[in-house]
Design a protein around this motif. Structure first.
Motif, PDB file in Angstrom:
ATOM      1  N   PHE A 195       0.824  -1.207   0.000  1.00 42.43           N
ATOM      2  CA  PHE A 195       0.000   0.000   0.000  1.00 42.43           C
ATOM      3  C   PHE A 195       0.863   1.263   0.000  1.00 42.43           C
ATOM      4  O   PHE A 195       0.881   2.011  -0.959  1.00 42.43           O
ATOM      5  N   GLY A 196       1.599   1.507   1.071  1.00 44.81           N
ATOM      6  CA  GLY A 196       2.425   2.722   1.145  1.00 44.81           C
ATOM      7  C   GLY A 196       1.821   3.770   2.052  1.00 44.81           C
ATOM      8  O   GLY A 196       1.712   4.941   1.680  1.00 44.81           O
ATOM      9  N   LEU A 197       1.450   3.364   3.255  1.00 41.67           N
ATOM     10  CA  LEU A 197       0.777   4.257   4.196  1.00 41.67           C
ATOM     11  C   LEU A 197       1.587   5.496   4.582  1.00 41.67           C
ATOM     12  O   LEU A 197       1.022   6.591   4.702  1.00 41.67           O
ATOM     13  N   PRO A 198       2.913   5.398   4.795  1.00 45.91           N
ATOM     14  CA  PRO A 198       3.677   6.594   5.192  1.00 45.91           C
ATOM     15  C   PRO A 198       3.519   7.779   4.243  1.00 45.91           C
ATOM     16  O   PRO A 198       3.516   8.930   4.677  1.00 45.91           O
ATOM     17  N   GLY A 199       3.388   7.521   2.957  1.00 45.71           N
ATOM     18  CA  GLY A 199       3.221   8.612   1.996  1.00 45.71           C
ATOM     19  C   GLY A 199       1.925   9.381   2.226  1.00 45.71           C
ATOM     20  O   GLY A 199       1.894  10.611   2.111  1.00 45.71           O
ATOM     21  N   LEU A 200       0.851   8.671   2.559  1.00 47.71           N
ATOM     22  CA  LEU A 200      -0.420   9.344   2.865  1.00 47.71           C
ATOM     23  C   LEU A 200      -0.311  10.127   4.170  1.00 47.71           C
ATOM     24  O   LEU A 200      -0.874  11.219   4.303  1.00 47.71           O
ATOM     25  N   ARG A 252       0.639  22.918  -3.850  1.00 49.99           N
ATOM     26  CA  ARG A 252       0.762  21.475  -4.080  1.00 49.99           C
ATOM     27  C   ARG A 252       0.479  20.690  -2.803  1.00 49.99           C
ATOM     28  O   ARG A 252      -0.194  19.654  -2.835  1.00 49.99           O
ATOM     29  N   LEU A 253       0.974  21.189  -1.680  1.00 48.53           N
ATOM     30  CA  LEU A 253       0.773  20.493  -0.413  1.00 48.53           C
ATOM     31  C   LEU A 253      -0.690  20.535   0.016  1.00 48.53           C
ATOM     32  O   LEU A 253      -1.203  19.578   0.610  1.00 48.53           O
ATOM     33  N   GLN A 254      -1.389  21.612  -0.272  1.00 47.06           N
ATOM     34  CA  GLN A 254      -2.808  21.718   0.058  1.00 47.06           C
ATOM     35  C   GLN A 254      -3.617  20.705  -0.748  1.00 47.06           C
ATOM     36  O   GLN A 254      -4.519  20.048  -0.212  1.00 47.06           O
ATOM     37  N   PHE A 255      -3.305  20.586  -2.047  1.00 47.74           N
ATOM     38  CA  PHE A 255      -3.990  19.607  -2.897  1.00 47.74           C
ATOM     39  C   PHE A 255      -3.723  18.185  -2.397  1.00 47.74           C
ATOM     40  O   PHE A 255      -4.630  17.337  -2.374  1.00 47.74           O
ATOM     41  N   ALA A 256      -2.467  17.919  -2.011  1.00 43.63           N
ATOM     42  CA  ALA A 256      -2.094  16.581  -1.556  1.00 43.63           C
ATOM     43  C   ALA A 256      -2.809  16.217  -0.261  1.00 43.63           C
ATOM     44  O   ALA A 256      -3.267  15.082  -0.085  1.00 43.63           O
ATOM     45  N   GLN A 257      -2.923  17.173   0.652  1.00 39.99           N
ATOM     46  CA  GLN A 257      -3.621  16.904   1.907  1.00 39.99           C
ATOM     47  C   GLN A 257      -5.102  16.602   1.648  1.00 39.99           C
ATOM     48  O   GLN A 257      -5.688  15.694   2.246  1.00 39.99           O
ATOM     49  N   LYS A 258      -5.703  17.361   0.739  1.00 38.27           N
ATOM     50  CA  LYS A 258      -7.099  17.113   0.373  1.00 38.27           C
ATOM     51  C   LYS A 258      -7.246  15.717  -0.226  1.00 38.27           C
ATOM     52  O   LYS A 258      -8.208  14.990   0.069  1.00 38.27           O
ATOM     53  N   TYR A 259      -6.293  15.334  -1.051  1.00 33.71           N
ATOM     54  CA  TYR A 259      -6.309  14.001  -1.656  1.00 33.71           C
ATOM     55  C   TYR A 259      -6.217  12.923  -0.577  1.00 33.71           C
ATOM     56  O   TYR A 259      -6.934  11.908  -0.623  1.00 33.71           O
ATOM     57  N   ALA A 260      -5.338  13.125   0.406  1.00 28.53           N
ATOM     58  CA  ALA A 260      -5.168  12.138   1.475  1.00 28.53           C
ATOM     59  C   ALA A 260      -6.463  11.946   2.260  1.00 28.53           C
ATOM     60  O   ALA A 260      -6.733  10.853   2.774  1.00 28.53           O
ATOM     61  N   ARG A 261      -7.261  13.008   2.356  1.00 28.85           N
ATOM     62  CA  ARG A 261      -8.542  12.914   3.076  1.00 28.85           C
ATOM     63  C   ARG A 261      -9.546  12.026   2.343  1.00 28.85           C
ATOM     64  O   ARG A 261     -10.541  11.583   2.942  1.00 28.85           O
ATOM     65  N   SER A 262      -9.326  11.759   1.064  1.00 31.66           N
ATOM     66  CA  SER A 262     -10.254  10.908   0.310  1.00 31.66           C
ATOM     67  C   SER A 262     -10.152   9.447   0.745  1.00 31.66           C
ATOM     68  O   SER A 262     -11.023   8.635   0.416  1.00 31.66           O
ATOM     69  N   PHE A 263      -9.094   9.104   1.485  1.00 33.57           N
ATOM     70  CA  PHE A 263      -8.966   7.782   2.088  1.00 33.57           C
ATOM     71  C   PHE A 263      -9.440   7.879   3.535  1.00 33.57           C
ATOM     72  O   PHE A 263      -9.113   8.844   4.226  1.00 33.57           O
ATOM     73  N   SER A 264     -10.187   6.908   4.004  1.00 31.50           N
ATOM     74  CA  SER A 264     -10.619   6.940   5.401  1.00 31.50           C
ATOM     75  C   SER A 264     -10.825   5.522   5.918  1.00 31.50           C
ATOM     76  O   SER A 264     -11.207   4.616   5.166  1.00 31.50           O
ATOM     77  N   TRP A 265     -10.582   5.346   7.223  1.00 30.83           N
ATOM     78  CA  TRP A 265     -10.787   4.040   7.838  1.00 30.83           C
ATOM     79  C   TRP A 265     -12.273   3.710   7.909  1.00 30.83           C
ATOM     80  O   TRP A 265     -12.650   2.537   7.992  1.00 30.83           O
TER      81      TRP A 265
END
Length: 286
Positions: A195-200, A252-265
Motif C-alpha cells: 500500500f504505502g501508508l507513510p506517503g499518505l 501542491r501540499l494543500q492539494f495533496a492533503q485534500k487528496y489524502a482525506r479521500s482515504f478513510s478508515w
C-alpha cells in the motif's frame, strides 16, 4: 496468517506478497539452515489462506494483481480495501519540536529497514546529491531498532555517510508528524509495497512526497507524488533537486492533503463489513 488446520469458513487479509519477491539470507534474521524451513512454512500458510478462504481482502489493486499472477483464483474472490492515514496527521501543527528537528534541510524516510525498502540506494543518492550541488541536505530515517536497523547502521558507517544520515528509533505520531511537516520531502525508494501508508501520512502532514514508481505506490499516491525509478541513482538525484527547488510548494501540499482525506478508515471498515456480509449471504444460501 490463517491457521493451517482451521476448517471453518473464513476471510483473510493479505497485505502483500513481498516474500514472494524478496528472497535470500539478507531478508531474514535466522541462521542459514533455518531459512529454507521458514520459507516453506510461509508458502504453506499463504497457499492455505488463499486457496481455502471465502474472500481475500487486499489494500490495493497491485496486491490483487500479484495474487492473481501467482495463484489460480477468481478475480471476484479478491476485494480491495484501501488503508488511510490516521486523523492525527491532519491536525494543525501547533508546536515545532526544536530538539527533534535537524537544523539543516532534510528528507525523511519512515518504515522498517528491510532490504526491499532500498534504503542504501537512497543514502547513496543523498551523498551524491550533496557532492554535486554542494548541499548540506540530510536524510532522517525513522525505523525500528531491530536486527535490520543494526545492519543498516553498519552499512552507513561503511559508506562514510554518518555526516548526512540521522537515524531515529521509536517516535510518537506527533513527533513523526513534526518531522514530516518540516522536511523538504518524504521519500521512499521502495521496490515492493502493498500500500504505502507513510506517503499518505506525509501528505496529511502537508509534506511533499517523492516516491518510487513501483508496485502499489503510483496507484495509492496518484498525481500527488513526484516519481522516480528506484534503480536509477540519477533519477533519484534529479527528483530530490526538483523538490528542493519547488516553487508552487504551498498549493501542491494543500492539494495533496485534500487528496489524502479521500482515504478513510470508515470507508475501509464499510468495505470490510460488506465483504463479511457477502460471505454470510453466500454461506446461508449453500
Amino acid at each position: 496468517n490463517a491457521p493451517i488446520f482451521y476448517s471453518q469458513p473464513f476471510l483473510v487479509t493479505i497485505h502483500d506478497l513481498i516474500k514472494h519477491h524478496s528472497k535470500g539470507l539478507a531478508t531474514t534474521t535466522h541462521w542459514p539452515f533455518i531459512y529454507p524451513f521458514k520459507r516453506a512454512g510461509y508458502y504453506l500458510a499463504i497457499n492455505q489462506a488463499i486457496n481455502h478462504s471465502k474472500l481475500i481482502l487486499t489494500p490495493s489493486q497491485a496486491v490483487k494483481k500479484d495474487i492473481l499472477q501467482f495463484y489460480p483464483v477468481k478475480s471476484d474472490k479478491i476485494v480491495v480495501t484501501p488503508e488511510a492515514a490516521d486523523p492525527i496527521f491532519f491536525k494543525p501543527i501547533t508546536k515545532k519540536i526544536k530538539e527533534l528537528i535537524p537544523n539543516k534541510p532534510y528528507l525523511i524516510f519512515t518504515g522498517n529497514a528491510y532490504p526491499h525498502k532500498n534504503i542504501i540506494q537512497l543514502i547513496k543518492a543523498v551523498q551524491l546529491y550533496r557532492q554535486k550541488h554542494n548541499s548540506q541536505l540530510q536524510l532522517v530515517i525513522v525505523t525500528a531498532k531491530d536486527a535490520f536497523y543494526q545492519r543498516l547502521s553498519r552499512q552507513i558507517r561503511q559508506l562514510n555517510a554518518l555526516s548526512c544520515i540521522k537515524i531515529k528509533g521509536y517516535s510518537s505520531d506527533q513527533q513523526i508528524q513534526n518531522l514530516y511537516h518540516y522536511s523538504v520531502a518524504f521519500i521512499t525508494p521502495s521496490l515492493f509495497e502493498g500500500f504505502g501508508l507513510p506517503g499518505l501520512e506525509a501528505m496529511a502532514s502537508q509534506t511533499l512526497v517523492l516516491s518510487s514508481n513501483r508496485t502499489s505506490l503510483p496507484e495509492v499516491y496518484g498525481r500527488q507524488a513526484m516519481y522516480f525509478d528506484p534503480d536509477n541513482l540519477d533519477a533519484i538525484i534529479k527528483v530530490i533537486h526538483q523538490a528542493v527547488n519547488l516553487t508552487n510548494r504551498k498549493q501542491r501540499l494543500q492539494f495533496a492533503q485534500k487528496y489524502a482525506r479521500s482515504f478513510s478508515w470508515q470507508k475501509t471498515a464499510q468495505l470490510t463489513l460488506n465483504a463479511y456480509e457477502t460471505c454470510f449471504c453466500l454461506r446461508s444460501h449453500q
